[in-house]
Design a protein around this motif. Structure first.
Motif, short mmCIF file in Angstrom:
data_model
loop_
_atom_site.label_atom_id
_atom_site.label_comp_id
_atom_site.label_asym_id
_atom_site.label_seq_id
_atom_site.Cartn_x
_atom_site.Cartn_y
_atom_site.Cartn_z
N ASP A 87 0.82 -1.21 0.00
CA ASP A 87 0.00 0.00 0.00
C ASP A 87 0.85 1.26 0.00
O ASP A 87 0.43 2.30 -0.52
CB ASP A 87 -0.92 0.02 1.22
CG ASP A 87 -2.03 -1.02 1.16
OD1 ASP A 87 -2.39 -1.42 0.04
OD2 ASP A 87 -2.54 -1.42 2.22
N VAL A 88 2.04 1.19 0.62
CA VAL A 88 2.88 2.38 0.74
C VAL A 88 4.16 2.26 -0.08
O VAL A 88 5.11 3.03 0.11
CB VAL A 88 3.24 2.63 2.22
CG1 VAL A 88 1.99 3.05 3.00
CG2 VAL A 88 3.87 1.40 2.86
N GLY A 89 4.18 1.28 -1.02
CA GLY A 89 5.31 1.17 -1.94
C GLY A 89 6.55 0.50 -1.40
O GLY A 89 7.63 0.67 -1.97
N ALA B 197 9.08 -13.80 4.82
CA ALA B 197 7.92 -14.04 5.71
C ALA B 197 7.83 -12.92 6.74
O ALA B 197 8.84 -12.44 7.25
CB ALA B 197 8.06 -15.39 6.39
N ARG B 198 6.61 -12.53 7.04
CA ARG B 198 6.38 -11.44 8.01
C ARG B 198 5.54 -11.99 9.15
O ARG B 198 4.55 -12.67 8.95
CB ARG B 198 5.68 -10.27 7.33
CG ARG B 198 6.48 -9.67 6.18
CD ARG B 198 5.69 -8.59 5.46
NE ARG B 198 5.44 -7.42 6.29
CZ ARG B 198 6.26 -6.40 6.39
NH1 ARG B 198 7.42 -6.39 5.73
NH2 ARG B 198 5.96 -5.37 7.16
N ARG B 199 5.95 -11.64 10.38
CA ARG B 199 5.27 -12.16 11.56
C ARG B 199 4.05 -11.33 11.96
O ARG B 199 3.23 -11.77 12.75
CB ARG B 199 6.24 -12.22 12.75
CG ARG B 199 7.36 -13.23 12.57
CD ARG B 199 8.27 -13.24 13.78
NE ARG B 199 8.89 -11.93 13.98
CZ ARG B 199 9.63 -11.62 15.05
NH1 ARG B 199 9.81 -12.50 16.01
NH2 ARG B 199 10.17 -10.42 15.16
N VAL B 200 3.96 -10.12 11.45
CA VAL B 200 2.85 -9.25 11.84
C VAL B 200 2.07 -8.84 10.60
O VAL B 200 2.64 -8.69 9.51
CB VAL B 200 3.35 -7.98 12.57
CG1 VAL B 200 4.04 -8.35 13.86
CG2 VAL B 200 4.28 -7.17 11.68
N PRO B 201 0.74 -8.64 10.73
CA PRO B 201 -0.02 -8.11 9.60
C PRO B 201 0.31 -6.63 9.40
O PRO B 201 0.61 -5.91 10.34
CB PRO B 201 -1.47 -8.30 10.05
CG PRO B 201 -1.41 -8.27 11.55
CD PRO B 201 -0.10 -8.90 11.91
N GLY B 202 0.26 -6.19 8.19
CA GLY B 202 0.48 -4.77 7.93
C GLY B 202 1.92 -4.35 8.09
O GLY B 202 2.87 -5.12 7.90
N LEU B 203 2.11 -3.08 8.46
CA LEU B 203 3.44 -2.51 8.58
C LEU B 203 4.08 -2.86 9.92
O LEU B 203 3.40 -2.99 10.93
CB LEU B 203 3.38 -0.99 8.46
CG LEU B 203 2.92 -0.40 7.13
CD1 LEU B 203 2.84 1.12 7.23
CD2 LEU B 203 3.86 -0.81 6.00
N ARG B 204 5.40 -2.97 9.91
CA ARG B 204 6.16 -3.07 11.16
C ARG B 204 6.29 -1.66 11.76
O ARG B 204 6.17 -0.66 11.05
CB ARG B 204 7.54 -3.66 10.91
CG ARG B 204 7.54 -5.08 10.36
CD ARG B 204 8.96 -5.63 10.36
NE ARG B 204 8.99 -7.02 9.91
CZ ARG B 204 9.43 -7.42 8.72
NH1 ARG B 204 9.87 -6.51 7.85
NH2 ARG B 204 9.43 -8.69 8.38
N ARG B 205 6.56 -1.61 13.05
CA ARG B 205 6.72 -0.31 13.71
C ARG B 205 7.82 0.52 13.06
O ARG B 205 7.65 1.72 12.82
CB ARG B 205 7.02 -0.52 15.20
CG ARG B 205 5.85 -0.98 16.03
CD ARG B 205 6.30 -1.33 17.43
NE ARG B 205 5.19 -1.68 18.29
CZ ARG B 205 5.31 -2.24 19.48
NH1 ARG B 205 6.53 -2.54 19.94
NH2 ARG B 205 4.26 -2.52 20.22
N GLU B 206 8.96 -0.13 12.80
CA GLU B 206 10.08 0.62 12.25
C GLU B 206 9.78 1.12 10.84
O GLU B 206 10.27 2.18 10.43
CB GLU B 206 11.36 -0.21 12.28
CG GLU B 206 11.29 -1.53 11.52
CD GLU B 206 10.82 -2.69 12.37
OE1 GLU B 206 11.11 -3.84 11.98
OE2 GLU B 206 10.18 -2.44 13.42
N LEU C 252 -0.67 6.09 7.32
CA LEU C 252 -1.72 5.12 7.63
C LEU C 252 -2.95 5.29 6.76
O LEU C 252 -3.89 4.53 6.89
CB LEU C 252 -2.10 5.23 9.11
CG LEU C 252 -1.00 4.85 10.10
CD1 LEU C 252 -1.42 5.19 11.53
CD2 LEU C 252 -0.65 3.37 9.98
N ARG C 253 -2.93 6.30 5.92
CA ARG C 253 -4.01 6.54 4.95
C ARG C 253 -5.36 6.74 5.65
O ARG C 253 -6.38 6.17 5.27
CB ARG C 253 -4.07 5.40 3.94
CG ARG C 253 -2.74 5.08 3.32
CD ARG C 253 -2.75 3.86 2.45
NE ARG C 253 -3.38 4.17 1.15
CZ ARG C 253 -3.43 3.29 0.15
NH1 ARG C 253 -2.91 2.08 0.29
NH2 ARG C 253 -4.01 3.63 -0.99
#
Length: 313
Positions: free
Chosen positions: A21-23, A30-39, A75-76
């Motif tokens: 969504d943010v390019g 593999a990603r452990r969290v949905p969406g964006l990471r904090r960093e 976060l749109r």
């Protein structure tokens, strides 16, 4: 029930935005969290990862408007969601709930409601979705199984959110219940951000979360929305299927109160509303006749008393 914190809201919104969504490129990892990471969110918003982490954990104190706007952009967030973000950021870290006095609709709102007569259904709603007033057709359209006089007594006022999630008759009335349920919950969240110390509002949200699994699931999503226009598809017990548009009129003197007006969006629904208005008028005829008879009897008694007094003299 403790209402939402800034950190909790940021977390739900962060999980909603994907790297695509943010390019951002993930290179198939593999990603452990949905969406964006904090960093990732912190980098895109131009703040340090440590500061954002403390912000999400409620340990960073207040955030500036510039930081909040930057986060909202990444976060749109739409205008209602962005307003909610700023409302949460303005909340004191420790706040005590207070119990507001019962709401009273402004006389101008009541005058506007009266000017509609009974041909156009309308309802006046308070901050928490309590019915403060309605005309006869508005009552017949959305809650004809409820006592018409109930809004006059603060202890008995119908609560639209409670009815929507806890009253089977109200649930059966709405053919697009799922859509409207999401809107109800999202608007309650927006209101909770505006009034974080309202004890009555906190109790309402807590009650619904405990008693309605549907409400609890929708509340956990974290969605926020204003509620000014929309469509209701009704399965009315008296006049059958009705498709209506609702639009909300806000009053400057009482911004918490909303005059919700219902209009048909097709010919068949217009005919159904006219039939409902006629049904309401027919129901009122015996009531008006009884009131007229009672008034006549009282006048007769008063005249009789005056005549007796004259004879005595």
């Amino acid at each position: 029930m403790e209402l939402e914190s800034l950190g909790a809201y940021l977390k739900t919104r962060r999980h909603r935005v994907t790297p695509a969504d943010v390019g951002l490129r993930t290179y198939g990892t593999a990603r452990r969290v949905p969406g964006l990471r904090r960093e990732e969110l912190a980098q895109l918003a131009g703040v340090s990862a440590g500061y954002y982490t403390r912000l999400e954990q409620g340990q960073a104190g207040g955030a500036s408007r510039q930081v909040l706007d930057a986060l909202a952009g990444v976060l749109r967030l739409d205008p209602a969601e962005k307003a909610h973000l700023h409302n949460l950021a303005r909340q004191p870290t420790t706040s005590h709930l207070v119990r507001p006095r019962p709401e009273r609709p402004h006389q101008r709102v009541l005058s506007l409601l009266a000017s509609l007569g009974d041909s156009t259904p309308a309802v006046v709603l308070g901050r928490r979705g309590d019915v403060l007033a309605w005309n006869r057709t508005g009552h017949a359209l959305v809650a004809e199984h409820v006592d018409f006089e109930a809004p006059h007594d603060p202890a008995r006022r119908p609560s639209i959110p409670r009815m929507f999630f806890l009253d089977p008759l109200t649930q059966d009335l709405h053919r697009n219940w799922d859509e409207l349920a999401r809107i109800h919950v999202a608007y309650l969240r927006l209101t909770a951000g505006r009034y974080p110390t309202d004890a009555r509002l906190a109790e309402l949200i807590g009650e619904l979360a405990m008693r309605s699994r549907d409400f609890a699931k929708l509340w956990a999503k974290g969605d926020v929305a204003d509620c000014t226009v929309g469509t209701m598809h009704l399965r009315h017990p008296t006049v059958g299927d009705v498709d209506i548009d609702y639009q909300v009129w806000l009053q400057p003197e009482s911004p918490d109160h909303r005059l919700e007006v219902y209009t048909p969006n097709d010919t068949a629904s217009a005919d159904a509303l006219r039939l409902l208005s006629s049904h309401v008028a027919d129901q009122r005829k015996p009531e008006a006749a009884r009131a007229e008879a009672a008034e006549g009897l009282e006048n007769t008694r008063q005249e009789g008393g005056a005549a007796s007094a004259c004879v005595t003299l």
